[in-house]
Scaffold this motif. Structure first.
Motif, short mmCIF file in Angstrom:
data_model
loop_
_atom_site.label_atom_id
_atom_site.label_comp_id
_atom_site.label_asym_id
_atom_site.label_seq_id
_atom_site.Cartn_x
_atom_site.Cartn_y
_atom_site.Cartn_z
N ASP A 179 0.84 -1.18 0.00
CA ASP A 179 0.00 0.00 0.00
C ASP A 179 0.89 1.25 0.00
OD1 ASP A 179 -2.32 1.52 0.13
OD2 ASP A 179 -2.18 1.67 2.31
N ARG A 180 0.77 2.09 -0.98
CA ARG A 180 1.52 3.34 -1.14
C ARG A 180 3.03 3.17 -1.33
NH1 ARG A 180 -2.59 7.07 0.63
NH2 ARG A 180 -1.32 8.80 -0.05
N VAL A 181 3.48 1.93 -1.53
CA VAL A 181 4.92 1.69 -1.71
C VAL A 181 5.16 1.02 -3.07
CG1 VAL A 181 7.01 0.62 -0.76
CG2 VAL A 181 5.19 1.39 0.79
N PHE A 182 6.17 1.50 -3.78
CA PHE A 182 6.50 1.00 -5.11
C PHE A 182 7.98 0.68 -5.19
CE2 PHE A 182 3.10 4.05 -5.30
CZ PHE A 182 2.15 3.49 -6.15
N SER A 183 8.29 -0.27 -6.07
CA SER A 183 9.70 -0.50 -6.40
C SER A 183 10.00 0.35 -7.64
CB SER A 183 9.87 -2.00 -6.67
OG SER A 183 11.12 -2.21 -7.22
N GLY A 224 19.11 20.37 -19.41
CA GLY A 224 19.47 21.76 -19.11
C GLY A 224 20.95 21.97 -18.85
N GLY A 225 21.77 20.97 -19.19
CA GLY A 225 23.21 21.11 -18.98
C GLY A 225 23.62 21.02 -17.51
N GLU A 226 22.67 20.56 -16.63
CA GLU A 226 22.96 20.48 -15.20
C GLU A 226 23.19 19.03 -14.76
OE1 GLU A 226 19.75 22.46 -13.10
OE2 GLU A 226 20.74 24.40 -13.45
N ILE A 227 23.91 18.87 -13.66
CA ILE A 227 24.07 17.53 -13.07
C ILE A 227 22.76 17.20 -12.36
CG2 ILE A 227 25.39 16.13 -11.42
CD1 ILE A 227 27.17 17.06 -13.69
N GLN A 228 22.02 16.26 -12.91
CA GLN A 228 20.67 15.97 -12.45
C GLN A 228 20.66 14.84 -11.42
OE1 GLN A 228 18.05 17.66 -13.07
NE2 GLN A 228 18.59 18.89 -14.86
N LEU A 229 20.03 15.11 -10.28
CA LEU A 229 19.90 14.06 -9.27
C LEU A 229 19.11 12.88 -9.83
CD1 LEU A 229 20.38 13.13 -6.35
CD2 LEU A 229 18.29 14.31 -5.68
N THR A 230 18.10 13.17 -10.66
CA THR A 230 17.28 12.10 -11.26
C THR A 230 18.15 11.11 -12.04
OG1 THR A 230 15.45 13.65 -11.44
CG2 THR A 230 15.31 11.67 -12.78
N ASP A 231 19.12 11.62 -12.80
CA ASP A 231 19.99 10.72 -13.59
C ASP A 231 20.79 9.81 -12.66
OD1 ASP A 231 19.02 12.04 -15.77
OD2 ASP A 231 20.81 13.27 -16.12
N ALA A 232 21.26 10.37 -11.55
CA ALA A 232 22.01 9.55 -10.58
C ALA A 232 21.10 8.51 -9.94
CB ALA A 232 22.63 10.45 -9.50
N LEU A 233 19.85 8.89 -9.68
CA LEU A 233 18.90 7.94 -9.07
C LEU A 233 18.57 6.81 -10.04
CD1 LEU A 233 16.47 10.43 -7.28
CD2 LEU A 233 18.17 8.95 -6.21
N ALA A 234 18.48 7.14 -11.34
CA ALA A 234 18.21 6.10 -12.34
C ALA A 234 19.34 5.06 -12.32
CB ALA A 234 18.07 6.73 -13.72
N LYS A 235 20.56 5.54 -12.20
CA LYS A 235 21.72 4.65 -12.14
C LYS A 235 21.66 3.80 -10.86
CE LYS A 235 25.87 4.01 -14.11
NZ LYS A 235 27.23 4.30 -13.79
N LEU A 236 21.35 4.47 -9.74
CA LEU A 236 21.28 3.76 -8.46
C LEU A 236 20.21 2.67 -8.50
CD1 LEU A 236 22.60 3.92 -5.60
CD2 LEU A 236 20.65 5.31 -4.88
N ALA A 237 19.06 3.01 -9.11
CA ALA A 237 17.95 2.04 -9.19
C ALA A 237 18.33 0.84 -10.04
CB ALA A 237 16.71 2.72 -9.76
N SER A 238 19.30 1.02 -10.97
CA SER A 238 19.72 -0.12 -11.80
C SER A 238 20.71 -1.01 -11.04
CB SER A 238 20.34 0.36 -13.11
OG SER A 238 21.61 0.91 -12.86
N GLN A 239 21.24 -0.48 -9.92
CA GLN A 239 22.26 -1.22 -9.17
C GLN A 239 21.72 -1.89 -7.91
OE1 GLN A 239 25.33 1.62 -8.27
NE2 GLN A 239 25.98 1.82 -10.40
N ARG A 240 20.66 -1.30 -7.33
CA ARG A 240 20.16 -1.82 -6.06
C ARG A 240 18.67 -1.52 -5.94
NH1 ARG A 240 22.30 1.23 -0.90
NH2 ARG A 240 20.56 0.11 -0.02
#
Ligand code: UTP
Length: 289
Positions: A179-183, A224-240
């Motif tokens: 309930d309210r939790v997703f992988s 936007g030419g910025e270091i995006q936290l979302t991109d880092a999270l996508a990588k993290l989600a692929s690892q763990r």
């Protein structure tokens, strides 16, 4: 995992709130009787966070001053017998262990988070964005902490946003696990219509683990030419394993004019100092609209 530290990225330039934010940090704009950053610090404290790092930049010294003592003002108030005001003024300096670090270049949220690496060390940590005020029965970062503690995994706070709006956020590829939790399988920052995974977007709250830092360190600039936290999270989600919690609470984007005004009205209505006065004023004013 036990989360005791929080970081509050507040080093953005606030260009959506110009001209006010030309010289005043958007986090210092008042919501009823206190600056918006105070609500965010209060949320972290209510969730049991002990140490807070606020990430600022060279034009945001007002944030540091706000969480410090102000001897001259305190002395003047004390001489006038205004003891309650002395307490009020001192209280913001004593509310938590608050420290500051400057992001020297505005290279994006991912880069701002990376500047906190020495403060974080080898512990899990909470992230509360400085321009997202969220109200609720239970502190939202506490709702994320609960799941992170139990599942020993990084957790992001999400809500469904309209398909018209999702292009301004990130979109998550998720699978419901409770309930309210997703992988979380994947995430994309500012998706184009054909790239949208789901209406779920991260809204300003995260519990992260220190393995995000080496990812951030090696990340190329994204949207936007910025270091995006979302991109880092996508990588993290692929690892763990990474989880998303659909939090209970109302979020105000105080970095936009509309979100800021909504927040001012809603929180002022709930404020004992001005709530009933404002309700009366709005009722009368609405008759003339
Ligand atoms: P936003 O994009 O909402 O904030 O960043 P901004 O850059 O201040 O806003 P506009 O678009 O120019 O009005 C999300 C969060 O990331 C922080 C911001 O302070 C905000 O809390 N941030 C962003 C940083 O700390 N550093 C950055 O380099 C960029």
């Amino acid at each position: 995992m036990t989360v005791k530290k929080a970081i509050i990225p507040a080093a953005g330039l606030g260009t959506r709130m110009l001209p006010a934010t030309k010289t005043i940090p958007k986090e210092m704009l008042p919501i009823a009787d206190r600056p918006s950053i105070q609500y965010i610090v209060e949320e972290a404290i209510a969730a049991g966070i002990e140490d807070i790092l606020i990430i600022t930049n060279r034009s945001k010294a007002a944030l540091e001053d706000y969480f410090d003592y102000h001897p001259e003002l305190e002395e003047r108030l004390a001489r006038a017998g205004r003891d309650a005001d002395v307490k009020l003024v001192r209280s913001t300096a004593d509310m938590a262990n608050i420290s500051f670090v400057r992001q020297k270049e505005t290279k994006g949220l991912g880069h701002a988070v990376w500047t906190a690496r020495h403060f974080v060390g080898n512990e899990p940590f909470a992230v509360l964005l400085g321009d997202d005020v969220i109200t609720g029965e239970r502190p939202v970062i506490g709702q994320l902490k609960e799941i992170a503690d139990r599942e020993d995994a990084p957790v992001v706070g999400v809500q469904a946003v309209s398909l018209d709006a999702i292009g301004r956020y990130c979109s998550l590829d998720v699978e419901k696990v409770a309930d309210r939790v997703f992988s979380v399988r994947d995430l994309i920052e500012k998706p184009k219509p054909h790239e949208v995974y789901s209406p779920y977007a991260i809204l300003g709250r995260y519990v992260l683990t220190p393995d995000i830092f080496p990812i951030l360190e090696n990340l190329s600039p994204g949207y936007g030419g910025e270091i995006q936290l979302t991109d880092a999270l996508a990588k993290l989600a692929s690892q763990r394993q990474m989880l998303a919690v659909e939090f209970e609470g109302r979020r105000f984007d105080t970095g936009s004019l509309e979100g800021y005004l909504e927040c001012v009205i809603e929180l002022s209505l709930r404020n004992p100092r001005c709530g009933s006065w404002l309700a009366e004023y709005l009722k009368n004013r609405a008759k003339t609209l």
